[in-house]
Design a protein around this motif. Sequence first.
Motif, PDB file in Angstrom:
ATOM      1  N   GLN A 137       0.834  -1.214   0.000  1.00 36.67           N
ATOM      2  CA  GLN A 137       0.000   0.000   0.000  1.00 36.67           C
ATOM      3  C   GLN A 137       0.861   1.254   0.000  1.00 36.67           C
ATOM      4  OE1 GLN A 137      -2.400  -0.608   3.501  1.00 36.67           O
ATOM      5  NE2 GLN A 137      -4.171  -1.231   2.293  1.00 36.67           N
ATOM      6  N   ASP A 138       1.927   1.241   0.794  1.00 35.95           N
ATOM      7  CA  ASP A 138       2.788   2.419   0.921  1.00 35.95           C
ATOM      8  C   ASP A 138       3.702   2.630  -0.287  1.00 35.95           C
ATOM      9  OD1 ASP A 138       1.689   2.801   3.431  1.00 35.95           O
ATOM     10  OD2 ASP A 138       3.401   1.934   4.505  1.00 35.95           O
ATOM     11  N   THR A 139       4.150   1.541  -0.917  1.00 43.06           N
ATOM     12  CA  THR A 139       5.202   1.645  -1.930  1.00 43.06           C
ATOM     13  C   THR A 139       4.811   1.161  -3.327  1.00 43.06           C
ATOM     14  OG1 THR A 139       6.048  -0.556  -1.429  1.00 43.06           O
ATOM     15  CG2 THR A 139       6.977   1.288  -0.159  1.00 43.06           C
ATOM     16  N   ARG A 140       3.731   0.405  -3.411  1.00 44.24           N
ATOM     17  CA  ARG A 140       3.307  -0.265  -4.647  1.00 44.24           C
ATOM     18  C   ARG A 140       4.266  -1.397  -5.050  1.00 44.24           C
ATOM     19  NH1 ARG A 140      -1.269   1.280  -3.742  1.00 44.24           N
ATOM     20  NH2 ARG A 140      -2.098   3.188  -4.607  1.00 44.24           N
ATOM     21  N   HIS A 141       5.128  -1.810  -4.139  1.00 46.55           N
ATOM     22  CA  HIS A 141       6.011  -2.948  -4.397  1.00 46.55           C
ATOM     23  C   HIS A 141       5.194  -4.230  -4.247  1.00 46.55           C
ATOM     24  CE1 HIS A 141       9.733  -0.432  -3.054  1.00 46.55           C
ATOM     25  NE2 HIS A 141       9.269  -0.073  -4.250  1.00 46.55           N
ATOM     26  N   THR A 142       5.443  -5.201  -5.113  1.00 47.82           N
ATOM     27  CA  THR A 142       4.609  -6.413  -5.109  1.00 47.82           C
ATOM     28  C   THR A 142       5.394  -7.721  -5.104  1.00 47.82           C
ATOM     29  OG1 THR A 142       4.515  -6.343  -7.523  1.00 47.82           O
ATOM     30  CG2 THR A 142       2.714  -5.260  -6.322  1.00 47.82           C
ATOM     31  N   ARG A 143       6.701  -7.674  -4.927  1.00 48.81           N
ATOM     32  CA  ARG A 143       7.491  -8.914  -4.965  1.00 48.81           C
ATOM     33  C   ARG A 143       8.269  -9.055  -3.657  1.00 48.81           C
ATOM     34  NH1 ARG A 143      12.416 -10.982  -7.673  1.00 48.81           N
ATOM     35  NH2 ARG A 143      11.900 -13.105  -8.312  1.00 48.81           N
ATOM     36  N   TYR A 144       8.108 -10.230  -3.026  1.00 44.87           N
ATOM     37  CA  TYR A 144       8.706 -10.477  -1.716  1.00 44.87           C
ATOM     38  C   TYR A 144       9.382 -11.846  -1.688  1.00 44.87           C
ATOM     39  CZ  TYR A 144       5.790  -6.589  -0.355  1.00 44.87           C
ATOM     40  OH  TYR A 144       5.211  -5.347  -0.281  1.00 44.87           O
ATOM     41  N   ARG A 145      10.410 -11.940  -0.867  1.00 44.32           N
ATOM     42  CA  ARG A 145      11.038 -13.239  -0.601  1.00 44.32           C
ATOM     43  C   ARG A 145      10.653 -13.626   0.816  1.00 44.32           C
ATOM     44  NH1 ARG A 145      15.354 -16.208   1.324  1.00 44.32           N
ATOM     45  NH2 ARG A 145      16.138 -17.743  -0.157  1.00 44.32           N
ATOM     46  N   ARG A 146       9.938 -14.738   0.924  1.00 44.11           N
ATOM     47  CA  ARG A 146       9.493 -15.194   2.235  1.00 44.11           C
ATOM     48  C   ARG A 146      10.415 -16.296   2.739  1.00 44.11           C
ATOM     49  NH1 ARG A 146       3.323 -16.606   1.379  1.00 44.11           N
ATOM     50  NH2 ARG A 146       4.303 -17.976  -0.127  1.00 44.11           N
ATOM     51  N   THR A 147      10.617 -16.309   4.058  1.00 47.66           N
ATOM     52  CA  THR A 147      11.490 -17.299   4.675  1.00 47.66           C
ATOM     53  C   THR A 147      10.802 -17.904   5.885  1.00 47.66           C
ATOM     54  OG1 THR A 147      13.408 -15.999   4.002  1.00 47.66           O
ATOM     55  CG2 THR A 147      13.784 -17.685   5.660  1.00 47.66           C
ATOM     56  N   PHE A 148      10.938 -19.219   6.010  1.00 43.41           N
ATOM     57  CA  PHE A 148      10.419 -19.948   7.159  1.00 43.41           C
ATOM     58  C   PHE A 148      11.599 -20.636   7.822  1.00 43.41           C
ATOM     59  CE2 PHE A 148       9.291 -24.186   8.723  1.00 43.41           C
ATOM     60  CZ  PHE A 148       8.405 -23.848   9.732  1.00 43.41           C
ATOM     61  N   ALA A 149      11.700 -20.549   9.125  1.00 47.67           N
ATOM     62  CA  ALA A 149      12.773 -21.225   9.848  1.00 47.67           C
ATOM     63  C   ALA A 149      12.206 -21.889  11.088  1.00 47.67           C
ATOM     64  CB  ALA A 149      13.857 -20.218  10.254  1.00 47.67           C
ATOM     65  N   ASP A 150      12.717 -23.062  11.379  1.00 52.02           N
ATOM     66  CA  ASP A 150      12.326 -23.748  12.601  1.00 52.02           C
ATOM     67  C   ASP A 150      13.516 -24.528  13.137  1.00 52.02           C
ATOM     68  OD1 ASP A 150      12.507 -25.889  10.855  1.00 52.02           O
ATOM     69  OD2 ASP A 150      10.638 -26.816  11.486  1.00 52.02           O
ATOM     70  N   TYR A 151      13.320 -25.179  14.254  1.00 53.72           N
ATOM     71  CA  TYR A 151      14.344 -26.017  14.855  1.00 53.72           C
ATOM     72  C   TYR A 151      13.893 -27.466  14.721  1.00 53.72           C
ATOM     73  CZ  TYR A 151      16.206 -21.778  16.843  1.00 53.72           C
ATOM     74  OH  TYR A 151      16.750 -20.520  16.992  1.00 53.72           O
ATOM     75  N   ALA A 152      14.838 -28.335  14.436  1.00 52.16           N
ATOM     76  CA  ALA A 152      14.542 -29.755  14.289  1.00 52.16           C
ATOM     77  C   ALA A 152      15.295 -30.546  15.343  1.00 52.16           C
ATOM     78  CB  ALA A 152      14.941 -30.241  12.898  1.00 52.16           C
TER      79      ALA A 152
END
Length: 80
Positions: free
Chosen positions: A57-72
């Motif tokens: 909404q603020d920037t009109r940017h539409t591409r993101y890199r999402r990251t998920f991290a957990d402990y095993a």
Amino acid sequence: MTRRVFRYVPYVIAQDPTAAPEYTSRCVSGDETDCGAESGARSDPADVEEWQRRHTQDTRHTRYRRTFADYAVLNPVEER
């Protein structure tokens, strides 16, 4: 000559229930270089999605890199 015996021990890999997973997002929109704005680590993916909506909404940017991290943890399989 010394003899050695090696035994195979099967393990199950599981998510560590004592540690919460983390979700993050970084804006990679931009012509020459990435924007680079980051959501920071969140414990709920919905919080990251809301951050992305506000950033768009603020920037009109539409591409993101999402990251998920957990402990095993590796737990030995119990023999029956």
